[in-house]
Design a protein around this motif. Structure first.
Motif, PDB file in Angstrom:
ATOM      1  N   HIS A 184       3.121 -11.831  -6.949  1.00 45.16           N
ATOM      2  CA  HIS A 184       2.244 -10.681  -6.697  1.00 45.16           C
ATOM      3  C   HIS A 184       3.075  -9.422  -6.495  1.00 45.16           C
ATOM      4  O   HIS A 184       2.659  -8.322  -6.917  1.00 45.16           O
ATOM      5  CB  HIS A 184       1.388 -10.946  -5.452  1.00 45.16           C
ATOM      6  CG  HIS A 184       0.367 -12.017  -5.627  1.00 45.16           C
ATOM      7  ND1 HIS A 184      -0.876 -11.783  -6.173  1.00 45.16           N
ATOM      8  CD2 HIS A 184       0.414 -13.346  -5.348  1.00 45.16           C
ATOM      9  CE1 HIS A 184      -1.560 -12.919  -6.203  1.00 45.16           C
ATOM     10  NE2 HIS A 184      -0.808 -13.885  -5.718  1.00 45.16           N
ATOM     11  N   GLY A 185       4.238  -9.552  -5.855  1.00 45.26           N
ATOM     12  CA  GLY A 185       5.085  -8.388  -5.643  1.00 45.26           C
ATOM     13  C   GLY A 185       5.565  -7.786  -6.943  1.00 45.26           C
ATOM     14  O   GLY A 185       5.559  -6.561  -7.117  1.00 45.26           O
ATOM     15  N   LEU A 186       5.964  -8.647  -7.889  1.00 46.82           N
ATOM     16  CA  LEU A 186       6.424  -8.139  -9.176  1.00 46.82           C
ATOM     17  C   LEU A 186       5.281  -7.502  -9.948  1.00 46.82           C
ATOM     18  O   LEU A 186       5.452  -6.434 -10.557  1.00 46.82           O
ATOM     19  CB  LEU A 186       7.051  -9.268 -10.002  1.00 46.82           C
ATOM     20  CG  LEU A 186       7.559  -8.859 -11.388  1.00 46.82           C
ATOM     21  CD1 LEU A 186       8.613  -7.756 -11.285  1.00 46.82           C
ATOM     22  CD2 LEU A 186       8.132 -10.061 -12.135  1.00 46.82           C
ATOM     23  N   LEU A 187       4.112  -8.129  -9.935  1.00 48.36           N
ATOM     24  CA  LEU A 187       2.965  -7.533 -10.621  1.00 48.36           C
ATOM     25  C   LEU A 187       2.630  -6.174 -10.006  1.00 48.36           C
ATOM     26  O   LEU A 187       2.342  -5.211 -10.725  1.00 48.36           O
ATOM     27  CB  LEU A 187       1.756  -8.466 -10.543  1.00 48.36           C
ATOM     28  CG  LEU A 187       0.476  -7.907 -11.191  1.00 48.36           C
ATOM     29  CD1 LEU A 187       0.687  -7.638 -12.676  1.00 48.36           C
ATOM     30  CD2 LEU A 187      -0.692  -8.864 -10.985  1.00 48.36           C
ATOM     31  N   ALA A 188       2.667  -6.087  -8.679  1.00 51.27           N
ATOM     32  CA  ALA A 188       2.392  -4.813  -8.018  1.00 51.27           C
ATOM     33  C   ALA A 188       3.368  -3.741  -8.473  1.00 51.27           C
ATOM     34  O   ALA A 188       2.974  -2.604  -8.780  1.00 51.27           O
ATOM     35  CB  ALA A 188       2.470  -4.985  -6.498  1.00 51.27           C
ATOM     36  N   LEU A 189       4.650  -4.094  -8.526  1.00 50.12           N
ATOM     37  CA  LEU A 189       5.666  -3.138  -8.958  1.00 50.12           C
ATOM     38  C   LEU A 189       5.395  -2.665 -10.376  1.00 50.12           C
ATOM     39  O   LEU A 189       5.443  -1.454 -10.665  1.00 50.12           O
ATOM     40  CB  LEU A 189       7.041  -3.789  -8.867  1.00 50.12           C
ATOM     41  CG  LEU A 189       8.228  -2.979  -9.398  1.00 50.12           C
ATOM     42  CD1 LEU A 189       8.373  -1.673  -8.638  1.00 50.12           C
ATOM     43  CD2 LEU A 189       9.517  -3.803  -9.322  1.00 50.12           C
ATOM     44  N   MET A 190       5.095  -3.600 -11.282  1.00 52.53           N
ATOM     45  CA  MET A 190       4.827  -3.233 -12.678  1.00 52.53           C
ATOM     46  C   MET A 190       3.593  -2.336 -12.788  1.00 52.53           C
ATOM     47  O   MET A 190       3.607  -1.326 -13.511  1.00 52.53           O
ATOM     48  CB  MET A 190       4.621  -4.493 -13.514  1.00 52.53           C
ATOM     49  CG  MET A 190       5.873  -5.311 -13.743  1.00 52.53           C
ATOM     50  SD  MET A 190       5.474  -6.729 -14.800  1.00 52.53           S
ATOM     51  CE  MET A 190       7.076  -7.548 -14.877  1.00 52.53           C
ATOM     52  N   LEU A 233       0.112  -5.654  -4.051  1.00 52.45           N
ATOM     53  CA  LEU A 233       1.092  -5.470  -2.977  1.00 52.45           C
ATOM     54  C   LEU A 233       0.539  -6.003  -1.659  1.00 52.45           C
ATOM     55  O   LEU A 233       1.252  -6.678  -0.898  1.00 52.45           O
ATOM     56  CB  LEU A 233       1.463  -3.998  -2.845  1.00 52.45           C
ATOM     57  CG  LEU A 233       2.380  -3.627  -1.673  1.00 52.45           C
ATOM     58  CD1 LEU A 233       3.700  -4.388  -1.751  1.00 52.45           C
ATOM     59  CD2 LEU A 233       2.630  -2.122  -1.652  1.00 52.45           C
ATOM     60  N   ALA A 234      -0.737  -5.712  -1.387  1.00 50.34           N
ATOM     61  CA  ALA A 234      -1.362  -6.211  -0.154  1.00 50.34           C
ATOM     62  C   ALA A 234      -1.346  -7.739  -0.126  1.00 50.34           C
ATOM     63  O   ALA A 234      -1.089  -8.347   0.923  1.00 50.34           O
ATOM     64  CB  ALA A 234      -2.788  -5.688  -0.046  1.00 50.34           C
ATOM     65  N   THR A 235      -1.599  -8.360  -1.255  1.00 47.79           N
ATOM     66  CA  THR A 235      -1.563  -9.824  -1.331  1.00 47.79           C
ATOM     67  C   THR A 235      -0.151 -10.337  -1.081  1.00 47.79           C
ATOM     68  O   THR A 235       0.046 -11.321  -0.350  1.00 47.79           O
ATOM     69  CB  THR A 235      -2.054 -10.306  -2.701  1.00 47.79           C
ATOM     70  OG1 THR A 235      -3.398  -9.848  -2.921  1.00 47.79           O
ATOM     71  CG2 THR A 235      -2.023 -11.823  -2.794  1.00 47.79           C
ATOM     72  N   ALA A 236       0.838  -9.697  -1.691  1.00 44.74           N
ATOM     73  CA  ALA A 236       2.234 -10.112  -1.500  1.00 44.74           C
ATOM     74  C   ALA A 236       2.628 -10.019  -0.033  1.00 44.74           C
ATOM     75  O   ALA A 236       3.281 -10.927   0.514  1.00 44.74           O
ATOM     76  CB  ALA A 236       3.157  -9.249  -2.357  1.00 44.74           C
ATOM     77  N   GLU A 237       2.242  -8.930   0.615  1.00 50.47           N
ATOM     78  CA  GLU A 237       2.592  -8.748   2.033  1.00 50.47           C
ATOM     79  C   GLU A 237       1.852  -9.749   2.912  1.00 50.47           C
ATOM     80  O   GLU A 237       2.415 -10.270   3.890  1.00 50.47           O
ATOM     81  CB  GLU A 237       2.287  -7.313   2.450  1.00 50.47           C
ATOM     82  CG  GLU A 237       3.198  -6.285   1.759  1.00 50.47           C
ATOM     83  CD  GLU A 237       2.822  -4.853   2.052  1.00 50.47           C
ATOM     84  OE1 GLU A 237       3.703  -3.979   1.911  1.00 50.47           O
ATOM     85  OE2 GLU A 237       1.648  -4.595   2.391  1.00 50.47           O
ATOM     86  N   ARG A 238       0.602 -10.059   2.574  1.00 52.38           N
ATOM     87  CA  ARG A 238      -0.153 -11.055   3.341  1.00 52.38           C
ATOM     88  C   ARG A 238       0.482 -12.435   3.216  1.00 52.38           C
ATOM     89  O   ARG A 238       0.643 -13.152   4.206  1.00 52.38           O
ATOM     90  CB  ARG A 238      -1.604 -11.088   2.864  1.00 52.38           C
ATOM     91  CG  ARG A 238      -2.429 -12.204   3.515  1.00 52.38           C
ATOM     92  CD  ARG A 238      -3.883 -12.148   3.073  1.00 52.38           C
ATOM     93  NE  ARG A 238      -4.027 -12.261   1.641  1.00 52.38           N
ATOM     94  CZ  ARG A 238      -3.952 -13.400   0.953  1.00 52.38           C
ATOM     95  NH1 ARG A 238      -3.694 -14.543   1.584  1.00 52.38           N
ATOM     96  NH2 ARG A 238      -4.114 -13.418  -0.351  1.00 52.38           N
ATOM     97  N   LEU A 239       0.851 -12.816   1.993  1.00 53.39           N
ATOM     98  CA  LEU A 239       1.477 -14.116   1.787  1.00 53.39           C
ATOM     99  C   LEU A 239       2.821 -14.206   2.507  1.00 53.39           C
ATOM    100  O   LEU A 239       3.190 -15.256   3.032  1.00 53.39           O
ATOM    101  CB  LEU A 239       1.656 -14.381   0.293  1.00 53.39           C
ATOM    102  CG  LEU A 239       0.355 -14.631  -0.493  1.00 53.39           C
ATOM    103  CD1 LEU A 239       0.633 -14.656  -1.997  1.00 53.39           C
ATOM    104  CD2 LEU A 239      -0.282 -15.942  -0.057  1.00 53.39           C
ATOM    105  N   ALA A 240       3.559 -13.091   2.536  1.00 58.57           N
ATOM    106  CA  ALA A 240       4.842 -13.074   3.250  1.00 58.57           C
ATOM    107  C   ALA A 240       4.614 -13.271   4.743  1.00 58.57           C
ATOM    108  O   ALA A 240       5.372 -13.988   5.416  1.00 58.57           O
ATOM    109  CB  ALA A 240       5.574 -11.763   2.990  1.00 58.57           C
ATOM    110  N   ALA A 241       3.555 -12.649   5.278  1.00 65.92           N
ATOM    111  CA  ALA A 241       3.252 -12.797   6.704  1.00 65.92           C
ATOM    112  C   ALA A 241       2.803 -14.226   7.012  1.00 65.92           C
ATOM    113  O   ALA A 241       3.170 -14.793   8.052  1.00 65.92           O
ATOM    114  CB  ALA A 241       2.160 -11.802   7.104  1.00 65.92           C
ATOM    115  N   GLU A 242       2.035 -14.812   6.103  1.00 65.37           N
ATOM    116  CA  GLU A 242       1.555 -16.180   6.311  1.00 65.37           C
ATOM    117  C   GLU A 242       2.693 -17.193   6.247  1.00 65.37           C
ATOM    118  O   GLU A 242       2.609 -18.261   6.861  1.00 65.37           O
ATOM    119  CB  GLU A 242       0.493 -16.527   5.266  1.00 65.37           C
ATOM    120  CG  GLU A 242      -0.811 -15.773   5.461  1.00 65.37           C
ATOM    121  CD  GLU A 242      -1.809 -16.041   4.341  1.00 65.37           C
ATOM    122  OE1 GLU A 242      -1.448 -16.782   3.394  1.00 65.37           O
ATOM    123  OE2 GLU A 242      -2.931 -15.507   4.406  1.00 65.37           O
TER     124      GLU A 242
END
Length: 430
Positions: A243-249, A289-298
């Motif tokens: 998700h982080g890479l997709l957000a960046l792209m 990005l929000a999904t990536a950050e949520r998964l990182a927190a989880e």
């Protein structure tokens, strides 16, 4: 062959080739052979469709043709009659599932998941660490993105025979290494996923700021990388860095129309018309990005967001700023500091220097850049003297800035970038 027919064949191939190669790979357990069989089907389409017209279901036609090629190949290896019949039944069953017209019941959903799994396996095979990075990129573009050898060669300004030889060697290496057509598990999955993301990141970056050629942006490469990243998100939804890479792209791609002027000349970030940025792409990027950050927190491992998510967070700072002067440069500098810890590199340090110069003045950034001038990895990196030149110009040291802009121009192989740098060098004389 008419241009319309050729475009139709190219479109169908790019949309369906990964599914076909993936399906054949799962059956034959031989990725190079599956790719060869799929290519045979494409050749048959190029010979047949211009004469007979496009079939009602082009993807199914390609799969059926590839299936027959597979059966012919199996007959040549003289399998026993029972085993050949069994494989024939398997291929028939697979053909019925390979291209569902739509997903409207449980069976079709299962078929769609199987197709997705096949494509994901294919991506992991093409990006297997037994291959070098250039081979991974070429194989991914060939087998998953559906590009021809000629298109790959043009994308990287290499001769077609060179790329063809690289592909042959890569497929031979996969075959000799007996790379299984399956998703890796446990620790191996993390390592292989890293390779997949690295390749997609590299493909997108080459499209976003081409290192050579006449164009500043290779939109076709950006589009292919985005398509594959979206596919990977659907197939690996619990992986935060996907998700982080997709957000960046998505966030980077949102600026595409503003990054060149009417003459194709580069427009720097701070000079872009932000009203032309694609808001839909920005919204998709911020959501990813929000999904990536949520998964990182989880994950609760204390590491926080990964390198791609951190870069996406930096891009988000630009996306949220309605005007260039509204950009939160102190936050960008702080994010680069975290990124430098998570993924240290001279390029990250150079970008951190730029952010610090924007937040706290050019002298602060120049101090870091001067230390990087002796970094071996940046000896031929044109953005190093380019950044130094910009900082020198802001400090009023125009003669030195002119020299650095000219040095950067001599390093780059991209014509548009060279023109920009030489123009900026001339401006220092006034």
């Amino acid at each position: 062959m008419t241009d319309e027919t050729h475009r139709a064949i190219t479109t169908v191939w790019r949309q369906e080739s990964a599914k076909i190669i993936g399906a054949l790979s799962r059956l034959t357990r031989d990725v190079p052979l599956a790719e060869e069989l799929a290519q045979d089907a494409l050749v048959a389409a190029l010979e047949t469709w211009p004469r007979q017209g496009l079939p009602d279901k082009p993807a199914a036609w390609l799969m059926t043709t590839a299936k027959h090629r597979a059966l012919d190949r199996l007959r040549h290896v003289k399998l026993s009659g029972d085993k050949l019949e069994q494989l024939g039944h398997e291929l028939d069953a697979r053909e019925a599932m390979i291209v569902p017209d739509f997903v409207d019941d449980l069976d079709d959903e299962r078929a769609a998941r199987e197709i997705g799994d096949d494509v994901l396996r294919l991506m992991f095979c093409a990006c297997h660490p037994v291959l070098g990075l250039e081979a991974r990129v070429a194989l991914t573009l060939k087998m998953v993105a559906g590009l021809t050898t000629g298109e790959i060669a043009r994308a990287y300004l290499q001769s077609e025979p060179t790329v063809a030889q690289r592909l042959v060697r890569a497929k031979r290496t996969l075959g000799e290494a007996n790379v299984p057509f399956e998703l890796p598990r446990g620790e191996a999955l993390t390592g292989r996923l890293t390779a997949v993301l690295e390749v997609l990141y590299l493909i997108f970056n080459e499209g976003y700021a081409a290192t050579s050629g006449e164009r500043w942006i290779r939109q076709d490469l950006c589009d292919e990388a985005l398509r594959l990243a979206r596919m990977l998100v659907r197939l690996a939804p619990r992986e935060g860095e996907v998700h982080g890479l997709l957000a960046l792209m998505e966030l980077q791609a949102s600026r595409a129309s503003a990054r060149v002027d009417a003459q194709g000349q580069p427009v720097l970030l701070l000079e872009q018309d932000r009203s032309t940025w694609d808001q839909g792409s920005i919204e998709r990027g911020l959501a990813a990005l929000a999904t990536a950050e949520r998964l990182a927190a989880e994950a609760d491992d204390g590491e926080g967001p990964g390198p791609y998510a951190l870069q996406a967070a930096i891009a988000a700072c630009h996306a949220r700023a309605r005007r260039a002067e509204d950009t939160d440069w102190p936050r960008i500098a702080a994010l680069y500091e975290v990124l430098a810890i998570r993924q240290p590199s001279p390029v990250v340090e150079l970008n951190r220097a730029v952010a610090l110069s924007m937040a706290f003045g050019p002298a602060v950034g120049l101090e870091i850049v001067d230390r990087l001038m002796e970094e071996p990895a940046l000896k031929q990196y044109p953005w190093l003297p380019s950044v130094r030149a910009d900082l020198l110009a802001k400090l009023g040291r125009n003669a030195e800035a002119k020299e650095e802009f000219e040095r950067a121009a001599a390093m780059t192989a991209n014509a548009r970038e060279r023109e920009l740098l030489l123009r900026r060098a001339r401006e220092q004389g006034h």
